[in-house]
Design a protein around this motif. Sequence first.
Motif, short mmCIF file in Angstrom:
data_model
loop_
_atom_site.label_atom_id
_atom_site.label_comp_id
_atom_site.label_asym_id
_atom_site.label_seq_id
_atom_site.Cartn_x
_atom_site.Cartn_y
_atom_site.Cartn_z
N VAL A 185 6.25 13.91 1.01
CA VAL A 185 4.84 13.96 0.49
C VAL A 185 4.01 12.67 0.54
O VAL A 185 4.14 11.86 0.34
CB VAL A 185 5.03 14.28 -1.19
N PRO A 186 2.62 13.07 1.12
CA PRO A 186 1.60 11.91 1.31
C PRO A 186 1.50 11.61 -0.31
O PRO A 186 1.16 12.19 -1.36
CB PRO A 186 0.57 12.59 2.03
N TYR A 187 1.11 10.28 -0.41
CA TYR A 187 1.21 9.65 -1.62
C TYR A 187 -0.11 10.07 -2.42
O TYR A 187 -0.06 10.28 -3.76
CB TYR A 187 0.60 7.99 -1.61
N PHE A 188 -1.26 10.71 -1.93
CA PHE A 188 -2.25 11.11 -2.61
C PHE A 188 -2.21 12.40 -3.03
O PHE A 188 -2.95 13.18 -4.06
CB PHE A 188 -3.73 10.95 -1.60
N ASP A 189 -1.31 13.11 -2.36
CA ASP A 189 -0.93 14.65 -2.75
C ASP A 189 -0.15 14.43 -4.16
O ASP A 189 -0.21 15.64 -4.91
CB ASP A 189 0.03 15.13 -1.86
N GLY A 190 0.49 13.46 -4.64
CA GLY A 190 1.07 13.57 -5.89
C GLY A 190 0.32 12.42 -7.00
O GLY A 190 0.49 12.15 -8.10
N MET A 191 -0.74 12.00 -6.64
CA MET A 191 -1.57 10.96 -7.18
C MET A 191 -1.81 11.61 -8.92
O MET A 191 -1.73 10.93 -9.73
CB MET A 191 -2.99 10.66 -6.97
N VAL B 161 1.05 -1.33 -0.14
CA VAL B 161 0.25 -0.03 0.10
C VAL B 161 0.71 1.25 0.04
O VAL B 161 1.57 1.43 0.98
CB VAL B 161 -0.87 -0.09 1.29
N PRO B 162 0.99 1.86 -0.88
CA PRO B 162 1.68 3.32 -1.13
C PRO B 162 1.10 4.31 -0.09
O PRO B 162 -0.11 4.58 -0.22
CB PRO B 162 1.77 3.69 -2.62
N VAL B 163 2.04 4.95 0.54
CA VAL B 163 1.62 5.90 1.63
C VAL B 163 2.06 7.23 1.45
O VAL B 163 1.56 8.28 1.78
CB VAL B 163 1.68 5.47 2.95
N ALA B 164 3.33 7.32 0.82
CA ALA B 164 4.15 8.49 0.62
C ALA B 164 5.00 8.62 -0.61
O ALA B 164 5.32 7.43 -0.84
CB ALA B 164 4.96 8.61 1.87
N TRP B 165 5.45 9.72 -0.79
CA TRP B 165 6.56 9.82 -1.95
C TRP B 165 7.76 10.13 -1.29
O TRP B 165 7.93 11.02 -0.41
CB TRP B 165 6.19 10.77 -2.93
N LYS C 106 2.61 12.28 -15.62
CA LYS C 106 3.38 13.15 -15.85
C LYS C 106 4.80 12.60 -15.32
O LYS C 106 5.77 12.83 -16.48
CB LYS C 106 2.87 14.42 -15.01
N ARG C 107 5.04 12.39 -14.28
CA ARG C 107 6.45 11.70 -13.69
C ARG C 107 6.70 10.74 -14.59
O ARG C 107 8.18 10.44 -14.86
CB ARG C 107 6.06 11.56 -12.16
N PHE C 108 6.04 9.64 -14.82
CA PHE C 108 6.50 8.57 -15.72
C PHE C 108 6.76 8.99 -16.92
O PHE C 108 7.85 8.59 -17.37
CB PHE C 108 5.24 7.49 -15.76
N ASP C 109 6.01 9.70 -17.64
CA ASP C 109 6.52 10.31 -18.98
C ASP C 109 7.81 11.19 -19.14
O ASP C 109 8.62 11.22 -19.80
CB ASP C 109 5.29 10.97 -19.57
N ASP C 110 7.71 12.08 -17.72
CA ASP C 110 8.98 12.81 -17.87
C ASP C 110 10.33 12.18 -17.45
O ASP C 110 11.42 12.42 -18.14
CB ASP C 110 8.93 13.84 -16.85
#
Length: 275
Positions: free
Chosen positions: A248-254, A76-80, A259-263
């Motif tokens: 950074v909480p995970y949902f803050d970057g959902m 379960v992802p919870v943060a970045w 975008k991150r994957f492509d970049d």
Amino acid sequence: MSLAMELSWVGCGITRNAFMADLAAAYHEKTGVNINISGGGATKGIRAITSKQADIGGACRFTLNMSREEAAATMVPVAWDALVVVVHKSNPIESISLSQLRSLYQGKITNWSQLGGKKQPLELLIRQGKISGVGYTLRKHLFEDPKAVFIGHQEFPSSGPLEKNVEVNPNAIAVTGVASAYKRDFKILKLEGRDPSFENIRTGDYLLYRPLYLVLSKSSPNSKESDRFIQFALGPKGREIIRNNQVVPYFDGMLLLQKRFDDWKRFIRESLAQN
């Protein structure tokens, strides 16, 4: 639910240092449930759960493909988290590029003068094995090869001892998690001229990032309580605690996942083409 109930947590030192102590304390205050915390690395954080040696795990990598030991883990992802390059606080270097970082792990950079510093040998500190959270993520991000060989000067079983060495070794350079690094007495370098700030990580402007996971097994005797804790970590109070630890909480970057994957894919292709 008994007020005397206890859960055990085991996992990577970066996740533990990032937010687990504060999350566990807040959850105990809310529910009366104690969570005993110990380290051991991301691999242990996953496999201790599937072998029912712990109730909750912490990991800074996902489960390995085709690994029977990890197949039953629920991640379960919870943060970045950001991976940061760290050096002794007396080091004059301020920034490093991804190309330089790649050359460093290939053994092509052996002297500080190659990074704009003094003419003296440097010591690259690395994690043991190829499936530690930091080591695995670096291999994927820098080389798109989880089996890439790193050429280091000294290996460490976990992030804690590695970070402590950087604090006292003027020639050391290493990579660790930013949440853990903030709590150490050393210098965090910029990457491609960008600080690993909360906002740069959240927006994807800082390129070396990865999720931090909480791990459980649905077949564990305490799985229901473990799941309640994870839902607490994902909820408003849990996210507030994570932010207060500069993570950074995970949902803050959902919304930025694609975008991150492509970049990142575009950047790594361009970087590899230049070598």
